[in-house]
Design a protein around this motif. Structure first.
Motif, mmCIF file in Angstrom:
data_model
loop_
_atom_site.group_PDB
_atom_site.id
_atom_site.type_symbol
_atom_site.label_atom_id
_atom_site.label_comp_id
_atom_site.label_asym_id
_atom_site.label_seq_id
_atom_site.Cartn_x
_atom_site.Cartn_y
_atom_site.Cartn_z
ATOM 1 N N ILE A 302 -3.941 16.881 5.369
ATOM 2 C CA ILE A 302 -3.862 15.558 4.750
ATOM 3 C C ILE A 302 -3.250 15.638 3.354
ATOM 4 O O ILE A 302 -2.433 14.792 2.958
ATOM 5 C CB ILE A 302 -5.257 14.908 4.682
ATOM 6 C CG1 ILE A 302 -5.774 14.600 6.088
ATOM 7 C CG2 ILE A 302 -5.229 13.637 3.840
ATOM 8 C CD1 ILE A 302 -5.004 13.535 6.825
ATOM 9 N N LYS A 303 -3.593 16.683 2.598
ATOM 10 C CA LYS A 303 -3.031 16.851 1.256
ATOM 11 C C LYS A 303 -1.508 16.979 1.324
ATOM 12 O O LYS A 303 -0.780 16.337 0.551
ATOM 13 C CB LYS A 303 -3.629 18.083 0.587
ATOM 14 C CG LYS A 303 -3.161 18.310 -0.851
ATOM 15 C CD LYS A 303 -3.847 19.532 -1.457
ATOM 16 C CE LYS A 303 -3.391 19.754 -2.901
ATOM 17 N NZ LYS A 303 -4.066 20.943 -3.502
ATOM 18 N N MET A 306 0.078 13.526 2.441
ATOM 19 C CA MET A 306 0.068 12.517 1.375
ATOM 20 C C MET A 306 1.107 12.842 0.299
ATOM 21 O O MET A 306 1.745 11.946 -0.255
ATOM 22 C CB MET A 306 -1.325 12.415 0.753
ATOM 23 C CG MET A 306 -2.394 11.850 1.679
ATOM 24 S SD MET A 306 -2.023 10.200 2.309
ATOM 25 C CE MET A 306 -1.884 10.515 4.069
ATOM 26 N N SER A 307 1.288 14.125 0.009
ATOM 27 C CA SER A 307 2.253 14.504 -1.032
ATOM 28 C C SER A 307 3.688 14.227 -0.612
ATOM 29 O O SER A 307 4.580 14.137 -1.466
ATOM 30 C CB SER A 307 2.088 15.990 -1.376
ATOM 31 O OG SER A 307 2.523 16.811 -0.301
ATOM 32 N N LEU A 309 4.657 11.512 1.032
ATOM 33 C CA LEU A 309 4.856 10.075 1.222
ATOM 34 C C LEU A 309 4.951 9.358 -0.124
ATOM 35 O O LEU A 309 4.464 9.837 -1.142
ATOM 36 C CB LEU A 309 3.697 9.491 2.030
ATOM 37 C CG LEU A 309 3.476 10.097 3.422
ATOM 38 C CD1 LEU A 309 2.188 9.569 4.033
ATOM 39 C CD2 LEU A 309 4.668 9.795 4.329
ATOM 40 N N SER A 310 5.570 8.204 -0.097
ATOM 41 C CA SER A 310 5.680 7.391 -1.309
ATOM 42 C C SER A 310 5.595 5.921 -0.935
ATOM 43 O O SER A 310 5.630 5.562 0.245
ATOM 44 C CB SER A 310 7.009 7.683 -2.036
ATOM 45 O OG SER A 310 8.118 7.374 -1.196
ATOM 46 N N LEU A 313 1.158 2.654 1.059
ATOM 47 C CA LEU A 313 0.827 3.249 2.350
ATOM 48 C C LEU A 313 -0.143 2.368 3.137
ATOM 49 O O LEU A 313 -1.148 1.889 2.597
ATOM 50 C CB LEU A 313 0.204 4.629 2.154
ATOM 51 C CG LEU A 313 1.049 5.648 1.389
ATOM 52 C CD1 LEU A 313 0.305 6.982 1.302
ATOM 53 C CD2 LEU A 313 2.411 5.842 2.053
ATOM 54 N N ILE A 315 -2.357 2.959 6.277
ATOM 55 C CA ILE A 315 -2.775 4.159 7.013
ATOM 56 C C ILE A 315 -3.758 3.826 8.119
ATOM 57 O O ILE A 315 -4.852 3.301 7.871
ATOM 58 C CB ILE A 315 -3.386 5.191 6.056
ATOM 59 C CG1 ILE A 315 -2.351 5.605 5.001
ATOM 60 C CG2 ILE A 315 -3.883 6.411 6.824
ATOM 61 C CD1 ILE A 315 -2.861 6.587 3.969
ATOM 62 N N ILE A 332 -6.465 10.549 0.018
ATOM 63 C CA ILE A 332 -5.595 9.398 0.271
ATOM 64 C C ILE A 332 -5.478 8.573 -1.012
ATOM 65 O O ILE A 332 -6.486 8.265 -1.657
ATOM 66 C CB ILE A 332 -6.145 8.550 1.426
ATOM 67 C CG1 ILE A 332 -6.119 9.368 2.718
ATOM 68 C CG2 ILE A 332 -5.352 7.259 1.593
ATOM 69 C CD1 ILE A 332 -6.737 8.673 3.912
ATOM 70 N N PRO A 333 -4.253 8.216 -1.413
ATOM 71 C CA PRO A 333 -4.069 7.498 -2.685
ATOM 72 C C PRO A 333 -4.843 6.182 -2.743
ATOM 73 O O PRO A 333 -4.901 5.433 -1.767
ATOM 74 C CB PRO A 333 -2.555 7.237 -2.718
ATOM 75 C CG PRO A 333 -1.962 8.273 -1.825
ATOM 76 C CD PRO A 333 -2.968 8.511 -0.745
ATOM 77 N N SER A 336 -4.040 2.422 -1.125
ATOM 78 C CA SER A 336 -3.567 2.425 0.255
ATOM 79 C C SER A 336 -4.367 1.407 1.061
ATOM 80 O O SER A 336 -5.562 1.224 0.852
ATOM 81 C CB SER A 336 -3.740 3.813 0.886
ATOM 82 O OG SER A 336 -2.981 4.789 0.198
ATOM 83 N N CYS A 393 -2.778 9.108 11.020
ATOM 84 C CA CYS A 393 -3.238 10.485 10.888
ATOM 85 C C CYS A 393 -4.717 10.533 11.212
ATOM 86 O O CYS A 393 -5.344 9.520 11.509
ATOM 87 C CB CYS A 393 -2.945 11.036 9.492
ATOM 88 S SG CYS A 393 -3.639 10.063 8.130
#
Length: 403
Positions: A302-303, A306-307, A309-310, A313, A315, A332-333, A336, A393
């Motif tokens: 997941i880390k 997430m890194s 993507l921009s 989000l 999800i 998760i940011p 989102s 995910c």
């Protein structure tokens, strides 16, 4: 017996970890050895590349299958779990095992199954099938761990590969990176070279210690070959480097793999090997936004996702009920939009429980009655909005339903 009846027997009559959880886990290789004995020990007549790891092992396995296929070798590929069709687990040159072969195996051996697990018998089926089709080499992905994974009954290998080692399946493999690395390093074999992917220093030291005991030459998947067409997959570069180094080691040991063809195969490995559900892109339509589908479910996975993507989000997320998802969800940011869902299996976590976990780390969203409804809502919300991205995910069962 037809194919659906055979599959029903496999799924309902045998302990299956993906559906039953810990009840299906075996703590030794006795059952697998008994299956191999029943089949006439086909593992003794095959050549293998053996792969373990927490993340990346499935993708590296598919990359290596593609590399060997493009070299015009007949390649068996054994992976798990499957997303849609049981036959995904057993392939030759990207093609699923035939339905008739599955039926024949079940009919021939079900009276002698005893207390064997789903994975033990599935692996036995793969070995028998690969031997009958006279494959040149088998790319073998461990199911879980390595030391006491069913795949570790093979007597030797051309090369062993250990990819990223992270925290997953701690209730079986151990609570620390070193303990888990010890289980993964259990696939190393006397005198067989080992390729290490990118991993934490504490994991690498454990693998190195094991390699000294097995007198295994060590190689490192650090060189990213020139000519790669980098995609949006968060781990594409490190997986490609590991696969490329493995091909180089195979060449050192008598195989003939053209480096240019190796790069070509890596660039097109999805189409050649048939891999799905890992950083897979489903294009947009006039009414639905594009969708990225990825089996990332543990901390490292997941880390990394997430890194990569921009934007904003959206999800779609589901989980199994026997794991606490708090640490994963915390990656998760904030901001989102979450679409909580539950796969259609007994082990799936209730959406309200999952939503509560999300709330505890500041994630907000809505719950849905099905994966299909959640995906439709996320894709509808992101249609024609360039800065928005729909992503699925979590549980591999959710990914399977999406595909």
């Amino acid at each position: 017996m037809n194919y659906q009846e055979a599959i029903e027997v496999l799924f309902t009559k045998l302990p299956m970890f993906q559906r039953s959880g810990p009840a299906a886990y075996k703590v030794n290789l006795d059952g697998t050895r008994a299956v191999c004995d029943l089949l006439g020990n086909p593992e003794n007549d095959l050549k293998f590349i053996h792969i373990a790891g927490t993340n990346g092992k499935g993708t590296v396995a598919h990359m290596l299958s593609a590399i060997l296929q493009i070299a015009e070798l007949k390649v068996g590929l054994f992976t798990s779990p499957h997303l849609i069709d049981f036959r995904e687990r057993i392939r030759i040159d990207g093609e699923f095992i035939s339905e008739s072969a599955v039926v024949n195996f079940v009919e021939s051996y079900q009276e002698n199954w005893g207390e064997h697990s789903f994975f033990e018998l599935t692996f036995g089926m793969a070995l028998e099938y690969f031997k009958s089709k006279k494959v040149d080499i088998v790319v073998l992905e461990t199911g879980m761990g390595g030391r006491i994974d069913s795949t570790n009954v093979i007597p030797t290998a051309e090369v062993c590969v250990v990819t990223n080692v992270g925290l997953d399946h701690q209730q079986f493999l151990g609570d620390t990176i070193r303990e888990i690395a010890f289980e993964k390093a259990g696939i190393l074999k006397n005198g067989v070279p080992v390729v290490l992917g990118k991993m934490r220093p504490q994991a690498q030291s454990v693998v190195l210690e094991r390699a000294m005991k097995t007198s295994s030459d060590m190689f490192y998947g650090k060189e990213v070959p020139e000519g790669l067409n980098f995609d949006y997959s968060p781990f594409f570069e490190e997986n490609a480097a590991t696969a490329f180094e493995t091909a180089r080691v195979l060449n050192l040991n008598g195989w003939d793999l053209d480096p240019e063809q190796v790069v070509k195969a890596i660039n097109n490995y999805r189409n050649i090997s048939g891999q799905r559900g890992r950083a897979e892109l489903i294009p947009s339509t006039s009414e639905l936004g594009r969708l990225i589908v990825d089996c990332a479910h543990n901390y490292d996975g997941i880390k990394g996702l997430m890194s990569s993507l921009s934007g904003v989000l959206h999800i779609v997320f589901g989980a199994v009920g026997d794991k606490d998802p708090t640490k994963v969800l915390s990656l998760i940011p904030q901001g989102s939009k979450m679409y909580w869902c539950k796969a259609d299996i007994v082990r799936a976590m209730d959406v309200n429980t999952l939503s509560d976990y999300g709330e505890s780390v500041g994630l907000k969203g809505n719950s849905y009655n099905s994966v299909k409804e959640a995906v439709f809502a996320a894709r509808t919300a992101t249609a024609n909005i360039p800065e928005a991205q729909a992503v699925v995910c979590g549980s591999v069962f959710v990914i399977g339903e999406v595909i």
